[in-house]
Design an enzyme around this catalytic site. Sequence first.
Site, PDB file in Angstrom:
ATOM      1  N   ARG A   1      28.440  19.096   6.826  1.00  0.00           N
ATOM      2  CA  ARG A   1      27.304  18.999   7.745  1.00  0.00           C
ATOM      3  C   ARG A   1      26.495  17.772   7.362  1.00  0.00           C
ATOM      4  NH1 ARG A   1      24.095  18.645   4.107  1.00  0.00           N
ATOM      5  NH2 ARG A   1      22.435  18.794   5.621  1.00  0.00           N
ATOM      6  N   GLY A   2      25.453  17.475   8.152  1.00  0.00           N
ATOM      7  CA  GLY A   2      24.710  16.229   7.951  1.00  0.00           C
ATOM      8  C   GLY A   2      25.323  15.187   8.884  1.00  0.00           C
ATOM      9  N   ALA A   3      24.453  14.461   9.586  1.00  0.00           N
ATOM     10  CA  ALA A   3      24.917  13.589  10.674  1.00  0.00           C
ATOM     11  C   ALA A   3      25.980  12.560  10.247  1.00  0.00           C
ATOM     12  CB  ALA A   3      23.710  12.909  11.311  1.00  0.00           C
TER      13      ALA A   3
ATOM     14  N   ARG B   1      29.705  19.701  17.489  1.00  0.00           N
ATOM     15  CA  ARG B   1      28.256  19.851  17.342  1.00  0.00           C
ATOM     16  C   ARG B   1      27.592  18.829  18.273  1.00  0.00           C
ATOM     17  NH1 ARG B   1      25.742  20.554  11.527  1.00  0.00           N
ATOM     18  NH2 ARG B   1      24.152  21.576  12.795  1.00  0.00           N
TER      19      ARG B   1
ATOM     20  N   GLN C   1      19.132  24.640   3.856  1.00  0.00           N
ATOM     21  CA  GLN C   1      19.793  23.447   3.298  1.00  0.00           C
ATOM     22  C   GLN C   1      18.957  22.799   2.197  1.00  0.00           C
ATOM     23  OE1 GLN C   1      19.576  24.141   6.568  1.00  0.00           O
ATOM     24  NE2 GLN C   1      21.180  23.177   7.755  1.00  0.00           N
TER      25      GLN C   1
ATOM     26  N   ASP D   1      19.193  13.015  12.977  1.00  0.00           N
ATOM     27  CA  ASP D   1      20.499  13.268  13.599  1.00  0.00           C
ATOM     28  C   ASP D   1      20.706  12.398  14.830  1.00  0.00           C
ATOM     29  OD1 ASP D   1      19.771  15.859  12.042  1.00  0.00           O
ATOM     30  OD2 ASP D   1      21.950  15.893  12.356  1.00  0.00           O
TER      31      ASP D   1
ATOM     32  N   LYS E   1      16.349  18.168  11.603  1.00  0.00           N
ATOM     33  CA  LYS E   1      16.377  19.616  11.410  1.00  0.00           C
ATOM     34  C   LYS E   1      15.083  20.276  11.883  1.00  0.00           C
ATOM     35  CE  LYS E   1      19.128  21.542  10.335  1.00  0.00           C
ATOM     36  NZ  LYS E   1      20.035  22.181  11.317  1.00  0.00           N
TER      37      LYS E   1
END
Length: 365
Positions: free
Chosen positions: A54-56, A91, A201, A242, A253
């Site tokens: 995860r994470g852009a 996503r 997170q 993001d 987020k």
Amino acid sequence: MKIDGIPYRSVWVDSANGWQVRIIDQTKLPWSFEILRLSSAAEVAHAIRSMQVRGAPLIGAAAAYGVALAMRADSSTEALEQVAAMLAATRPTAVNLRWAIERMLTRLRNTRAADRVAAAYAEAQAIADEDVEQNAAIGRHGLKLIEAHARPGRKVNVLTHCNAGWLATVDWGTALSPVYAAHDAGIEVHVWVDETRPRNQGASLTAFELGKHGVAHTVIADNAGGHLMQHGEVDLCIVGADRVTAAGDAANKIGTYLKALAARDNDVPFWVAMPSSTIDWRLRDGVADIPIEQRAATELTTVTGRAMDGSVTTVRVVPSGSGAANPAFDVTPARLLSGFITERGTCEASDAGLRSLFPEAATPH
Ligand code: MRU
């Protein structure tokens, strides 16, 4: 970055066979450090959807490797277009995903089918390597902002939200890269880590990686930031993003917007750190136009943690029968930001600011 002395990236090609893709399973952190082996694009898509990665920037790089895995199975143009659409749908908010897949498509559409496997691995590797370089540059530029708050005998307090560290990128991170640069330069830096409900997170990933690097940090409830700012306990906020529009609105987020409001009310600088792959030059109004991912209600109604007997367990924290909504991102308007920290330096959060650093990309297409 190092885990117990061993250097890792968050995604890499298995050196034993040269084609499988390895990731750190982030759903298992901080309780166990497990490395997964991905052998197909479908497995990469699952890893992105389930947030094993995860994470852009990281989901962009992982998707690029997913295209390479797909080309090994079938390097036809039809298979290429299919895997691109499948991975892009995993996503919706982080534009780095679409950016990386479009870059793979551009390279591979112009490559003969017979040469596509090698070209795909080379392009995915280039995307990963560039992400590492860009994040290191973000660290160097952001370091100056942290340095500006350093006073003898007093630590610099940085507040961050979610995880925009090395686990969210291929290495170094975006928001945390300046923190690591400051720490490594000998500046006494301390990070307030928003726990970042519902998936935590901050509490699980940011606290884990700061701890492994030896950076002083304190996990706080998401609601504590405003109070700390009112009492002069936060020198600056640095968060990731993001998707950033051409006008400088930033999606990150859920909860980032509320922190930016509190920062503005308390004159605390609020910076967004991001590589240029996070900018969506086609959009202007972030609140109206950035798609916001709605995730499963169970992420909110349950919490996973380590039980007193050492086992990792999930418990329900909301009465069964109550409804729960889980928008995963929000948009902070450009007017609330002090600016951006990018691989090319810092700039104002505006059309003109972004255009001053990226003149070649400034025309929306
Ligand atoms: O849902 P996640 O964990 O993928 O969300 C991650 C974030 O919001 C990060 O702050 C953002 O991707 C920037 S990562 C360098």
